[in-house]
Design an enzyme around this catalytic site. Sequence first.
Site, PDB file in Angstrom:
ATOM      1  N   CYS A  29      42.528  11.390   2.056  1.00  0.00           N
ATOM      2  CA  CYS A  29      42.547  11.808   3.461  1.00  0.00           C
ATOM      3  C   CYS A  29      41.567  12.967   3.632  1.00  0.00           C
ATOM      4  O   CYS A  29      40.648  13.122   2.821  1.00  0.00           O
ATOM      5  CB  CYS A  29      43.966  12.160   3.919  1.00  0.00           C
ATOM      6  SG  CYS A  29      44.718  13.543   3.013  1.00  0.00           S
ATOM      7  N   ASN A  78      43.928  16.501   1.874  1.00  0.00           N
ATOM      8  CA  ASN A  78      44.699  16.223   0.656  1.00  0.00           C
ATOM      9  C   ASN A  78      45.962  17.095   0.556  1.00  0.00           C
ATOM     10  O   ASN A  78      46.392  17.444  -0.549  1.00  0.00           O
ATOM     11  CB  ASN A  78      43.823  16.377  -0.606  1.00  0.00           C
ATOM     12  CG  ASN A  78      44.419  15.777  -1.881  1.00  0.00           C
ATOM     13  OD1 ASN A  78      44.148  16.245  -2.973  1.00  0.00           O
ATOM     14  ND2 ASN A  78      45.255  14.766  -1.762  1.00  0.00           N
ATOM     15  N   CYS A 134      48.496  16.493   3.360  1.00  0.00           N
ATOM     16  CA  CYS A 134      49.502  15.795   4.178  1.00  0.00           C
ATOM     17  C   CYS A 134      49.578  14.304   3.825  1.00  0.00           C
ATOM     18  O   CYS A 134      50.471  13.877   3.100  1.00  0.00           O
ATOM     19  CB  CYS A 134      49.215  15.970   5.674  1.00  0.00           C
ATOM     20  SG  CYS A 134      49.293  17.691   6.226  1.00  0.00           S
ATOM     21  N   ARG A 135      48.649  13.515   4.344  1.00  0.00           N
ATOM     22  CA  ARG A 135      48.783  12.061   4.244  1.00  0.00           C
ATOM     23  C   ARG A 135      48.611  11.512   2.832  1.00  0.00           C
ATOM     24  O   ARG A 135      49.452  10.726   2.369  1.00  0.00           O
ATOM     25  CB  ARG A 135      47.778  11.380   5.194  1.00  0.00           C
ATOM     26  CG  ARG A 135      48.090  11.633   6.653  1.00  0.00           C
ATOM     27  CD  ARG A 135      46.910  11.256   7.528  1.00  0.00           C
ATOM     28  NE  ARG A 135      45.782  12.165   7.324  1.00  0.00           N
ATOM     29  CZ  ARG A 135      44.588  12.046   7.887  1.00  0.00           C
ATOM     30  NH1 ARG A 135      44.350  11.000   8.693  1.00  0.00           N
ATOM     31  NH2 ARG A 135      43.633  12.932   7.670  1.00  0.00           N
ATOM     32  N   SER A 136      47.520  11.881   2.161  1.00  0.00           N
ATOM     33  CA  SER A 136      47.262  11.231   0.857  1.00  0.00           C
ATOM     34  C   SER A 136      48.231  11.655  -0.247  1.00  0.00           C
ATOM     35  O   SER A 136      48.627  10.801  -1.049  1.00  0.00           O
ATOM     36  CB  SER A 136      45.797  11.363   0.433  1.00  0.00           C
ATOM     37  OG  SER A 136      45.415  12.700   0.256  1.00  0.00           O
ATOM     38  N   ASP A 139      46.522  11.828  11.687  1.00  0.00           N
ATOM     39  CA  ASP A 139      46.591  13.117  11.021  1.00  0.00           C
ATOM     40  C   ASP A 139      47.748  13.919  11.622  1.00  0.00           C
ATOM     41  O   ASP A 139      47.719  14.243  12.804  1.00  0.00           O
ATOM     42  CB  ASP A 139      45.264  13.830  11.251  1.00  0.00           C
ATOM     43  CG  ASP A 139      45.179  15.133  10.499  1.00  0.00           C
ATOM     44  OD1 ASP A 139      46.216  15.607  10.007  1.00  0.00           O
ATOM     45  OD2 ASP A 139      44.074  15.665  10.408  1.00  0.00           O
TER      46      ASP A 139
HETATM   47  P1  4NP Z   1      45.501  15.581   5.756  1.00  0.00           P
HETATM   48  O1  4NP Z   1      45.779  16.578   6.975  1.00  0.00           O
HETATM   49  O2  4NP Z   1      44.053  15.148   5.840  1.00  0.00           O
HETATM   50  O3  4NP Z   1      46.454  14.457   5.994  1.00  0.00           O
HETATM   51  O4  4NP Z   1      45.794  16.364   4.485  1.00  0.00           O
HETATM   52  C1  4NP Z   1      44.984  17.689   7.260  1.00  0.00           C
HETATM   53  C2  4NP Z   1      45.162  18.849   6.553  1.00  0.00           C
HETATM   54  C3  4NP Z   1      44.402  19.976   6.864  1.00  0.00           C
HETATM   55  C4  4NP Z   1      43.469  19.912   7.870  1.00  0.00           C
HETATM   56  C5  4NP Z   1      43.281  18.741   8.561  1.00  0.00           C
HETATM   57  C6  4NP Z   1      44.039  17.618   8.253  1.00  0.00           C
HETATM   58  N1  4NP Z   1      42.708  21.064   8.200  1.00  0.00           N
HETATM   59  O5  4NP Z   1      41.918  20.996   9.148  1.00  0.00           O
HETATM   60  O6  4NP Z   1      42.842  22.097   7.515  1.00  0.00           O
END
Ligand code: 4NP
Length: 156
Positions: free
Chosen positions: A8, A11, A13-15, A123
């Site tokens: 993702c 790294n 939340c989703r992945s 997201d």
């Molecule tokens: P992820 O979510 O891609 O599912 O881990 C996010 C985590 C952090 C951010 C964006 C999306 N950020 O902008 O810091």
Amino acid sequence: MIKVLFVCLGNICRSPMAEAIFNRQLKERGLSAQIASDSAGTSRYHIGADPDPRTIDCSIGNNTPIDHKARQVRIEDYHEFDYVLAMDQNNYRDIAAVFKKEHPHFYLMREFDEERDSLDVPDPYFGGMDGFQEVYDMLWRASDKLIDSIAREKNL
Ligand code: 4NP
């Protein structure tokens, strides 16, 4: 060992949640000795960090152990992983730019979600806990079908 990588943006939340769910399902299906997984992010934002506290709460709340330190996707992953799953279409484009050549098993995670209304795992970072549970549920469905697909292809 068959190796699967979930990717993702951050790294956190989703992945890592996809990785945790996938590992739990592998264990429940008795496939942990044949298939292993990891996760990574396209960004550098959270390198070395634990999953977001909401990711951990949601995972543990659904009886799915989670343990990961964020890392960035790298060119070596192209050779190391047999399957690469992008959480959304932006991630897909960014991973393709890192790999520079076509990976033989490179998919969007929701291609495996038979109840999908979109190809993207949304997201949840800027939303509330509801978003995390929605993500958990879609990852659960997609991961289950992904394992079916790998098991078919590899005769497991
Ligand atoms: P992820 O979510 O891609 O599912 O881990 C996010 C985590 C952090 C951010 C964006 C999306 N950020 O902008 O810091």
